[in-house]
Design an enzyme around this catalytic site. Sequence first.
Site, PDB file in Angstrom:
ATOM      1  N   GLU A 194       0.839  -1.211   0.000  1.00 11.63           N
ATOM      2  CA  GLU A 194       0.000   0.000   0.000  1.00 11.63           C
ATOM      3  C   GLU A 194       0.871   1.257   0.000  1.00 11.63           C
ATOM      4  O   GLU A 194       0.739   2.122   0.854  1.00 11.63           O
ATOM      5  CB  GLU A 194      -0.963  -0.023   1.191  1.00 11.63           C
ATOM      6  CG  GLU A 194      -1.945  -1.176   1.118  1.00 11.63           C
ATOM      7  CD  GLU A 194      -3.088  -1.079   2.114  1.00 11.63           C
ATOM      8  OE1 GLU A 194      -2.917  -0.404   3.129  1.00 11.63           O
ATOM      9  OE2 GLU A 194      -4.153  -1.678   1.849  1.00 11.63           O
ATOM     10  N   GLU A 289      -5.858  -7.454  -1.665  1.00 14.82           N
ATOM     11  CA  GLU A 289      -6.430  -7.782  -0.356  1.00 14.82           C
ATOM     12  C   GLU A 289      -7.894  -7.426  -0.440  1.00 14.82           C
ATOM     13  O   GLU A 289      -8.241  -6.288  -0.754  1.00 14.82           O
ATOM     14  CB  GLU A 289      -5.826  -6.914   0.765  1.00 14.82           C
ATOM     15  CG  GLU A 289      -4.432  -7.274   1.187  1.00 14.82           C
ATOM     16  CD  GLU A 289      -3.872  -6.274   2.223  1.00 14.82           C
ATOM     17  OE1 GLU A 289      -4.640  -5.646   2.963  1.00 14.82           O
ATOM     18  OE2 GLU A 289      -2.643  -6.121   2.246  1.00 14.82           O
TER      19      GLU A 289
HETATM   20  C1  GAL Z   1      -4.306  -3.158   4.784  1.00 13.73           C
HETATM   21  C2  GAL Z   1      -2.851  -3.589   4.948  1.00 13.73           C
HETATM   22  C3  GAL Z   1      -2.749  -4.872   5.739  1.00 13.73           C
HETATM   23  C4  GAL Z   1      -3.596  -4.785   6.986  1.00 13.73           C
HETATM   24  C5  GAL Z   1      -5.017  -4.457   6.604  1.00 13.73           C
HETATM   25  C6  GAL Z   1      -5.963  -4.318   7.766  1.00 13.73           C
HETATM   26  O1  GAL Z   1      -4.381  -1.826   4.505  1.00 13.73           O
HETATM   27  O2  GAL Z   1      -2.246  -3.760   3.706  1.00 13.73           O
HETATM   28  O3  GAL Z   1      -1.412  -5.098   6.068  1.00 13.73           O
HETATM   29  O4  GAL Z   1      -3.075  -3.818   7.809  1.00 13.73           O
HETATM   30  O5  GAL Z   1      -5.052  -3.237   5.944  1.00 13.73           O
HETATM   31  O6  GAL Z   1      -6.022  -5.460   8.498  1.00 13.73           O
END
Ligand code: GAL
Length: 1000
Positions: A194, A289
Amino acid sequence: MKSLHRLVALCLLAFSLSAFSYTVPQGSPGFYHGNSSAAVTFDAHSLFLDNKRLYVFSGEVHPWRIPSGKAAWRDVFQKMKAAGFNSVSVYHHWGLSEGKQGSLDFNFFRSHTDVYEVAKEVGILVVPRPGPYINAETTAGGFPGWLTNNPAKARTNATGFTQAWTPFMTSVAKFAAPFQYPDGPVIAVQSENEFFPSSGSDTGRSEYMQAIENTLRGNGITKVPLTHNDANTGGRFVKGLGGVDLYMWDSYPQGFDCANPTSWSEVNSNYEPNAHQQYIPDEMWASGEFQGGSFDPWGGSGYDKCFQLTNEQFANVLYKNNYAAQTSYQNLYMTYGGTNWGNLAEPTVYTSYDYGAPIREDRTLSPKYSEIKLQATFLHSSPDFLIATSSTNGTSITTNSGIYASVLQSPTGVGFYILRQNSVKTLTSAQFQLRVNTSQGQLTVPQFGGSATLDGRESQILVSEYPFGSHKLQYSTAEIFAWSTIGGVDNIILYAQAGHSIEVVVSNVAAGSTAKVSGSTSINARTGNNNTVIITGSPSGISSVSISSKATVIVADKHTALSFWNIQLPSTTSTIYDKAPDVPSVFIFGPYLVRNATITGSRLAINGDTNVTSTTIDIIAPPQVNSVTWNGYPIRVTKSNIGTLRGTIITSLQPITLPNLKDASQWSCLDSLPEIQSNFDDSSWVTANKTATQRPIQPSAGKFVLYADEYGFHQGNTIARGHFTGNTATGVQLNVQGGFNFGYSVWVNDQFLGSNQGTNQYSSGGGTDQTTDTWTFNQTSLNTGDNVVTVVVDTTGLEEDYSGNDQFKTPRGIRGYKLIGGGDFDHWKIQGNLGGEDFPDKVRGPLNEGGLFVERQGGHLPGAPPTLFNQSSCTPLNGITSAGIRAYKTSFNLDIPTNVDAPVALQFTRTPSSSYRSVIYINGWQFGRFNSKDGPQTVFPLPEGILNHRGSNDLVVTLWSLDANGATIADLELVTTGIISSSKEAVAQVQSPSFSDLRL
Ligand code: GAL
């Protein structure tokens, strides 16, 4: 109008010509950086392996959050694979692997090779995400603690930072390189997390990103694409400096407010497709994700609420919305969350990282897991989906304007209709008819009476002209689980909610075929015009429609279908990773889990788990199979009325008797705060003599910099002792910063002055991670000579660096101090985990231990001498009667059979009215931090392999009362959180060092 009709007729002809083949045109293999010989490629629709399209159904797992290692990882990966996950996405943790700069250590749970080997053995693909920054709700977002002392700005191309991460990333690449597909399971590698390019005065970021990619490429990652997960659809690193091969983005549409688990945001079906078209019209849309659950803060609602927020209905509506938007790569964060053991957490989260994920922290399966299995298995069964493109969207596709439908149409003529109600606020069901495109023209179905039903917060994927073997579903208002041609019979498995009516027309049946229903009579079948069979009814249990022994349509109610498994068999014509419908497979209905199956001669050997004593199992296998084993034991099977092989798995699920922790004679204890005694000698402690820091945040008061990290103490409890001379001072002002929900207590000599604690980020004002307090001395407590202010700080971890502003360098410990009433401290001594960055325990790693007396003495380690715990018959249940810290130890034996998966946890009863903090150690591993004021966690899983299921265990619990009048733990007991008759490999005890290895 006329010409339109002609066009439709031509299309229909094309549809019917393709009727006997489900083969999807593979197109030309995709591209990346002109590497046309690569084994992993992609185009605008999907990834290809060996030039064959696949849906990448991925789940996020952090192996380091399961330190039991390979056997436990194998259990999780097998469970994922059984549900249709064909890929696992793993962050690697730099901080855990380099506790001291220059001392990389990839042994035990830190091994990359072991992760890839287990994945390869299980047959699940891997996407490593090594950062070096990972976020992940872990301390410093995965950066090592020592990096907080590096003046170079992190996540830029500043020389000091580049020198810091290069050895780690070089190793990462070298570990992954030999496992690149097709030699191993690695199909892509993610760079950073990110992240955002350089802009304006914020320079050196894109250069850093490019340097990571160069390091990966330069050290052997040459065969697979490099990816990046944009935080949202910002188009960052699509191209330009630092641009990656495959751009992805992350999405958490329901956010992280587990306190209101039934309140959902509306679903947007245009957002993702628009971003896809805007940024990467020539590349597949990959979801780096996508929300699989939610994290939960100290004082939060607990993970069962997070599960509820992101439950099976969420998975049903939101994931199908992704398919509607044509994602062909979906990574669910988290799929198995695990545990923030050993100080892994950053301040916004507590020990459990269950995440409300489909596989719970204790590795048991949830209803969301089953929902995902239905979806993933369907996607693998539907290669046409991978080339289908959006044709129409909106509320006019059904007869009910309250229903939003997305229609995807493949060039092969297959239609996919993804339906949901317009508003997720609607909880009632809606009746509808759907307009489907078929070889018979557009039909409004159901056409033979009645209507179809869509519940509130339900989504359905219905199909038209859907091929299965040599047959087709002309249309179906029931959903598809999977299909497979077994022994020359085309089997397709359909399901719908109990109480819903379905209508299915099977086409391409041989002329003169018959249709015979067996099993549940809630379903009817009859032959129709044009070589079709018409199936109607309302599913209840399992019905089977046999079409002249050439095709079998199984129809089940959805609840029953949750226990269905489609298991691929080892095959010489496909890779172990392939889940497409041309790979031979069997169907197994009934058990809690089916891990895998093989056929040797006439015997089908199935491995799986059951959670009830008697399970009816139905099997659709090739005709040569006439005997079946379950976990190696024969089960008697006979041909059932629905044509399956049917048997019963009987297992004895005896309750596990666990030791009682209430017996005081089984406990001993020690005073873990000798630091407040007048004769305590701190001369061997580190002298906190720095007067300047290079961090962005400067001390708020005082001559010396007292930040614990400046002296090599990066986690857990730390202690500072400030010496001053004479009895004229009247008090002390302290600014203590320990992260959200931190806590501290302060004494002058042995006089308790008081305590304070932080709050979480959702509290009013954004939460408290530091406090400034003035404490007044009782003059009688002071000496004319040396006096000591002792400050014990429970830090909740180092902050993340989400915004790339060196926030992880925020101080921990005493940020500022002032002696009131004249004079100043002569000197300060600081203590944290034994050895700081030169920590002795190379197995449990750099973060496991904190700096309490009991920890420094090794009291938490197996084999600690009984003389250390020099008081007897003291239990945490009786506790202490004043402010202070005591450590309690007990030992117990377990004898859990190897074929039983009985996750054991330590359960606390919380008393929010009293303020105490506890650290839990099992066999030397820190597996819990408890805070009575905030909670919410009261059940602490102790995983097999760390907990000895067949032998003795040492449990140490500390009790730090922050209140002057002491504290007790109201109740403490061992509990099992499941009893499952299991085929998983027994998890061997991690060979970890004892007291004599580390403290003598
Ligand atoms: C995303 C990040 C992950 C984790 C997730 C929330 O933004 O890439 O590492 O922090 O949010 O659980």
